[in-house]
Design a protein around this motif. Structure first.
Motif, PDB file in Angstrom:
ATOM      1  N   VAL A   9      -6.679  -8.304  -0.318  1.00  0.00           N
ATOM      2  CA  VAL A   9      -5.600  -7.313  -0.331  1.00  0.00           C
ATOM      3  C   VAL A   9      -4.759  -7.450   0.939  1.00  0.00           C
ATOM      4  O   VAL A   9      -3.525  -7.423   0.897  1.00  0.00           O
ATOM      5  N   TYR A  10      -5.444  -7.596   2.068  1.00  0.00           N
ATOM      6  CA  TYR A  10      -4.728  -7.720   3.340  1.00  0.00           C
ATOM      7  C   TYR A  10      -3.799  -8.932   3.329  1.00  0.00           C
ATOM      8  O   TYR A  10      -2.620  -8.850   3.716  1.00  0.00           O
ATOM      9  N   LYS A  11      -4.318 -10.072   2.892  1.00  0.00           N
ATOM     10  CA  LYS A  11      -3.499 -11.289   2.857  1.00  0.00           C
ATOM     11  C   LYS A  11      -2.324 -11.127   1.896  1.00  0.00           C
ATOM     12  O   LYS A  11      -1.211 -11.613   2.174  1.00  0.00           O
ATOM     13  N   TYR A  12      -2.559 -10.472   0.776  1.00  0.00           N
ATOM     14  CA  TYR A  12      -1.513 -10.204  -0.215  1.00  0.00           C
ATOM     15  C   TYR A  12      -0.361  -9.436   0.432  1.00  0.00           C
ATOM     16  O   TYR A  12       0.818  -9.758   0.237  1.00  0.00           O
ATOM     17  N   TRP A  13      -0.679  -8.409   1.211  1.00  0.00           N
ATOM     18  CA  TRP A  13       0.354  -7.647   1.901  1.00  0.00           C
ATOM     19  C   TRP A  13       0.997  -8.470   3.020  1.00  0.00           C
ATOM     20  O   TRP A  13       2.217  -8.479   3.183  1.00  0.00           O
ATOM     21  N   GLU A  14       0.178  -9.158   3.794  1.00  0.00           N
ATOM     22  CA  GLU A  14       0.704  -9.893   4.942  1.00  0.00           C
ATOM     23  C   GLU A  14       1.647 -11.007   4.498  1.00  0.00           C
ATOM     24  O   GLU A  14       2.673 -11.259   5.158  1.00  0.00           O
ATOM     25  N   ASP A  15       1.349 -11.656   3.393  1.00  0.00           N
ATOM     26  CA  ASP A  15       2.228 -12.712   2.893  1.00  0.00           C
ATOM     27  C   ASP A  15       3.631 -12.168   2.617  1.00  0.00           C
ATOM     28  O   ASP A  15       4.635 -12.835   2.896  1.00  0.00           O
ATOM     29  N   ARG A  16       3.708 -10.987   2.079  1.00  0.00           N
ATOM     30  CA  ARG A  16       5.016 -10.405   1.797  1.00  0.00           C
ATOM     31  C   ARG A  16       5.730 -10.008   3.092  1.00  0.00           C
ATOM     32  O   ARG A  16       6.942 -10.209   3.232  1.00  0.00           O
ATOM     33  N   VAL A  17       4.992  -9.461   4.049  1.00  0.00           N
ATOM     34  CA  VAL A  17       5.610  -9.076   5.317  1.00  0.00           C
ATOM     35  C   VAL A  17       6.195 -10.308   6.005  1.00  0.00           C
ATOM     36  O   VAL A  17       7.303 -10.274   6.551  1.00  0.00           O
ATOM     37  N   LYS A  18       5.469 -11.417   5.976  1.00  0.00           N
ATOM     38  CA  LYS A  18       5.984 -12.654   6.550  1.00  0.00           C
ATOM     39  C   LYS A  18       7.270 -13.092   5.835  1.00  0.00           C
ATOM     40  O   LYS A  18       8.249 -13.510   6.469  1.00  0.00           O
ATOM     41  N   GLU A  19       7.231 -13.035   4.517  1.00  0.00           N
ATOM     42  CA  GLU A  19       8.376 -13.467   3.719  1.00  0.00           C
ATOM     43  C   GLU A  19       9.590 -12.582   3.969  1.00  0.00           C
ATOM     44  O   GLU A  19      10.732 -13.057   3.958  1.00  0.00           O
ATOM     45  N   ALA A  20       9.356 -11.303   4.202  1.00  0.00           N
ATOM     46  CA  ALA A  20      10.447 -10.325   4.278  1.00  0.00           C
ATOM     47  C   ALA A  20      10.807  -9.941   5.709  1.00  0.00           C
ATOM     48  O   ALA A  20      11.546  -8.982   5.918  1.00  0.00           O
ATOM     49  N   LYS A  21      10.330 -10.698   6.669  1.00  0.00           N
ATOM     50  CA  LYS A  21      10.470 -10.255   8.060  1.00  0.00           C
ATOM     51  C   LYS A  21      11.925 -10.115   8.494  1.00  0.00           C
ATOM     52  O   LYS A  21      12.241  -9.347   9.407  1.00  0.00           O
TER      53      LYS A  21
END
Length: 967
Positions: free
Chosen positions: A296-308
């Motif tokens: 779950v954490y990686k799922y969220w973090e991947d989006r934060v990286k993409e949307a930074k």
């Protein structure tokens, strides 16, 4: 020669269209700017490299082209500009600095959020004769300044989304004094695209964006343009299973970036994720932070990286995959502990990838459904995170910030529904949320300092155009809306800008009636069915045999606005017809036929039990109403050369309420050739038909129905009735092929009655081919000596509206406030919103007092108090009033409901909160009802006293029972 003149100031906006050539300006022409005339064709200049400035510059050129049929050149090099030049850009841009470097600007203006200025400057350069400056404190501010000019020159924000035609002119001249806009009232203002499965998505897929086959960048570009034209800045993208996640199409995010639209996500979608489309249990496992944290954490973090690099508001917290409770927890305490850790982890990843100072990253925590319970159970949310409160899905905000919460640095806001899927019943089809309710709830939020984020769930955008505009207009400039009576003005302005002032005024009245009828019962709720679980349709609660025929009154009300729509349709020019159908015609007609489908069904089934031959005709009318909805929907999807094909679905989710109803007519064995029934179906002990009691000097009529039963034709006549009895018809003929029933109205000529001796009872006859029946009239003289227009008990019932009190006692700043336009009575009384704690004794409690007269003595009369089903203002407050009947002990009543209780379900389906108490009537004559203020935010609508041991009150609001009330 035609002119198109625009005059603007900070306090007045005057639009003169079609001014004649004799118009003259003041000697000081420094504020006059010629956009286009025989001698001038302006240029639009923006700064190269600014994406939104480029978009809005070209859109402004297109808007001017729509008005004048002349397209202005758009340049991004100052050396290419000459003559009259419209200069657009942000306050901090080098281009704007060229023109404003020596100008004295309003103090503090540059730091205002999303604001803009207008300024006309003569000879700013050797080549530029005049410059009209549109400068924003950020690119969105500039866009608002541009699009507000577009609106004033005749390009409506809904020009594309509702095919509103542009008013054309041969010349275009602005007279514009220097102007500084105020900052928007609410910081983040926008819409949530939701439940798009039956409109927006299939339309985008098949009609507008088939190359994507989905709601993609082309569709979003049109939506983002609309948002900017409506002075909005935020979107929660579409997220149902029918639609791919927003970030699935890379160009969606790019489109948001160039339009400067802020991306957020709903209460169920943390960290810019779309769980329904993006979380695969087969790939990632369960969406359970307790047992599957790493994935779950990686799922969220991947989006934060993409949307930074994206302008976004991050939804914090966690719920289930799709609008459900969080997985893996068994109690509120366990859920609170887990959420504390989740929020910490989410903020850590924002620190890591967005900003070390996480307080500078916009974040929202939506207090929705079970999350509200967790918040009340002690969940701590960091002070810089915006609390987003929600309504209960039906327009009633569940809670707002208390005094301490209002001090949060992150502020608070509201997520509000104008469309909803879920229990107790969806309303995804027609937009019918009453504007006065939206106003009351959202201005309550604003005045209690919930001003950071306002998002409205608009479903498919269409047909929620007006409510979307209203909501966003309030969010942009709340000061205009402090008086609820401005809602009527706002509606008039909205429709007048599109259809002209004369038609606009008529249309706004039609729409006001449309919204009021739906406030009584939404068209989607007319099947008296529910969903989750889905139940079959049932008879409505409207009574066709009593109270003046509640069913016929509602049919007549819809007939009236339908006919008004049809009249307007004959007056419209061709270029307005599509817009009218979208904004007015389809919603009004479809709502009318949805109501008739069920109301005629009720009549058919009830009349069949009486043995009426007419029952089959009403069944046909019910099916005909269904067919009309089909035809209307087909026409809608053909509008504007099939532009909207696929947008309108008359059966979202295919719930039973949308079907052609099954009508089973019971067979009544009868040898009676002609039937006769009277209003309220009363009879005497001797078997005579009994008309409800008349009251001296009261102008009131009741109905008598005469109908074919066991014959195909017949005749009838009234005989032996006194001269003081007035009948709308005294005889007639019935036949099955033409007139199979007739309704006769009976009333009293009071002058003739007095001359004839003031009888209190009289029996006369009605004769048919085969028999005769007695009809008895009773007249009450109970109120001979009371003041005219007094509230009285009539036929066992007294009805009073809350705003018609006999006495109001306010104490200091604690006041009962009348809110006109809202409620079934269209004017409710609100207990003071500014009070922070309950009033605990009657000595310091403001009250409302009502007087009425009764003719019945009863120890167990029932008093029903009807309020608007709001919720307590904050999570720790109640919704109480204190009620005193005559000198009886005071009773405390609480309108608060819990969760999704059955009481709450019935409340939101009917827009009524009912509380009933028993009151003793120990003597006839004057009675007194006093209602003390106790908790803030109670909205009292009307009261019904039943003296004959009845606990049910009519579903439809009855007229007040006043003496001479119908004069």
């Amino acid at each position: 020669m035609k002119y198109f003149c625009l005059i603007l100031s900070s306090t007045i906006v005057l639009l003169l269209i079609g001014c004649n050539s004799a118009i003259s300006y003041k000697n000081d022409t420094s504020n006059v700017f010629e956009i286009y005339n025989n001698n001038t064709k302006a240029i639009i200049l923006y700064e190269k490299g600014k994406a939104l400035d480029s978009i809005t510059a070209h859109l402004l050129s297109e808007d001017i082209y729509k008005v004048t049929n002349q397209r202005l050149n758009v340049v991004n090099n100052i050396n290419a500009a000459n003559g009259n030049t419209i200069v657009i850009g942000s306050m901090d841009s080098p281009l704007i600095n060229v023109f404003l470097k020596d100008e004295t600007l309003k103090e503090g203006f540059k730091d205002q959020w999303e604001s803009y200025l207008y300024k006309t400057i003569s000879n700013p350069t050797k080549k530029i004769k005049k410059a009209f400056i549109i400068a924003g404190t950020n690119p969105r501010g500039t866009a608002y300044g541009i699009f507000n000019i577009s609106k004033k020159i005749g390009v409506n924000p809904w020009y594309w989304w509702a095919d509103v035609p542009v008013t054309q002119s041969e010349e275009l001249i602005l007279e514009q004094p220097d102007f500084y806009s105020n900052a928007p009232s609410v910081a983040y203002r926008g819409i949530f695209l939701n439940d798009e499965d039956w409109g927006l998505q299939p339309w985008a897929d098949k009609t507008f964006e088939p190359e994507t086959g989905d709601i993609g960048p082309k569709t979003y570009s049109k939506i983002f343009e609309l948002l900017l034209r409506l002075n909005a800045n935020t979107i929660w993208p579409a997220m149902h299973p029918s639609t791919k996640a927003f970030f699935y199409y890379h160009d969606n995010a790019k489109m948001a970036e160039v339009y400067n639209i802020i991306i957020g996500t709903s209460h169920a979608e943390p960290m810019l994720r779309n769980n329904v489309d993006e979380w695969s249990e087969d790939t990632y496992g369960h969406f359970n932070y307790k047992t599957n944290k790493d994935n779950v954490y990686k799922y969220w973090e991947d989006r934060v990286k993409e949307a930074k690099d994206i302008n976004a508001i991050y939804t914090i917290g966690m719920r289930g995959v799709h609008d459900s409770g969080m997985e893996g927890v068994k109690s509120n305490d366990e859920a609170v502990a887990l959420l504390d850790g989740i929020i910490k982890d989410q903020r850590d990843m924002l620190k890591k990838h967005i900003n070390l100072d996480v307080t500078q990253v916009p974040q929202a925590f939506t207090v929705y459904k079970e999350v509200l319970d967790l918040y009340k159970a002690g969940l701590k949310v960091s002070d810089d995170i915006t609390l987003v409160w929600t309504d209960d899905n039906y327009g009633y905000i569940r809670a707002l910030s208390n005094a301490d919460e209002q001090k949060r640095s992150g502020g608070s806001g509201v997520y509000y529904h104008a469309s909803y899927w879920g229990r107790p019943h969806d309303y995804l089809w027609l937009s019918t949320t009453n504007p006065y309710l939206i106003h009351e709830e959202m201005m309550k939020a604003y005045n209690l300092n919930n001003r950071k984020i306002w998002i409205i769930n608009v479903g498919d955008i269409k047909p929620a155009e007006y409510n979307t505009q209203l909501f966003l207009d309030m969010a942009y400039d709340a000061s205009k809306f402090q008086n609820p009576e401005y809602i009527a003005t706002h509606q008039q302005e909205f429709y007048s800008e599109i259809f002209g002032s004369e038609l606009g005024n008529s249309i706004s009245k039609i729409r006001e009636d449309y919204f009021q009828l739906a406030f009584e019962r939404k068209p989607e709720f007319m099947g008296w069915s529910q969903t989750e679980p889905t139940t079959p349709i049932a008879n409505t609660a409207y009574n066709t045999l009593a109270n003046g025929d509640e069913i016929q009154k509602r049919i007549d009300a819809y007939d009236a606005i339908e006919k008004q729509v049809q009249v307007i349709e004959t007056q419209l020019s061709g270029n307005l017809k599509s817009a009218f159908t979208q904004l007015v015609g389809y919603p009004v007609k479809a709502s009318s036929h949805m109501n008739k489908k069920f109301l005629f069904r009720d009549k058919a089934m009830i009349y069949a039990k009486q043995g009426r031959k007419s029952a089959s005709n009403y069944a046909k009318l019910s099916h005909q109403a269904y067919n009309e909805i089909e035809a209307l929907t087909k026409k809608y999807n053909m509008l504007s050369n099939r532009k909207w094909e696929g947008m309108m679905d008359m059966k979202p989710r295919k719930l039973p309420v949308y079907d052609d109803p099954e009508i089973i007519l019971s067979k009544t064995n009868t040898k009676e050739a002609i039937g006769i029934s009277v209003e309220d179906t009363l009879t005497t002990s001797e078997g005579a038909l009994q008309i409800p009691t008349f009251y001296v000097n009261d102008i009131k009529s009741y109905f008598i129905d005469i109908y074919l039963k066991h014959t195909d034709h017949g005749s009838w006549s009234f005989n032996d009735f006194p001269k003081w009895v007035k009948l709308s018809k005294t005889s007639g003929n019935l036949n099955v092929s033409n007139i199979d029933e007739e309704r006769v109205f009976i009333s009293i000529d009071w002058n003739a009655w007095k001359k004839a001796g003031e009888q209190t009872s009289k029996t006369f006859k009605i004769e048919t081919n085969s028999e005769e029946k007695n009809i008895q009239i009773n007249i009450s003289k109970s109120y001979n000596s009371i003041p005219e227009t007094s509230f009285i008990e009539k036929n066992g019932m007294a009805v009073m509206y809350a705003n018609h009190f006999s006495k109001k006692n306010d104490i200091d700043t604690l006041k009962w406030k009348e809110i006109r336009g809202l409620g079934h009575s269209k004017s409710v009384m609100q207990s003071n919103l500014l009070k922070v704690s309950p009033i605990l004794n009657q000595e310091n409690a403001p009250f409302l007092e009502y007087e009425m007269y009764t003719e019945t003595i009863s120890e167990t009369a029932n008093l029903t108090l009807v309020a608007i089903p709001t919720h307590p203002l904050t999570t720790d407050s109640e919704l109480r009033i204190a009620v005193q009947w005559n000198n009886e002990p005071i009773q405390l009543i609480n309108f608060k409901t819990e969760g999704r209780s059955n009481t709450w379900k019935q409340n939101v389906l009917s827009n009524k909160a009912l509380k009933q108490i028993q009151v003793p009537i120990k003597s006839t004559g004057k009675q007194k009802l006093r209602i003390y203020m106790f908790d803030p935010g109670v909205l009292l609508d009307y009261f019904v006293l039943n003296t004959r041991n009845q606990t049910q009150i009519p579903y439809k609001l009855m007229p007040e029972t006043r003496l001479n009330s119908l004069k």
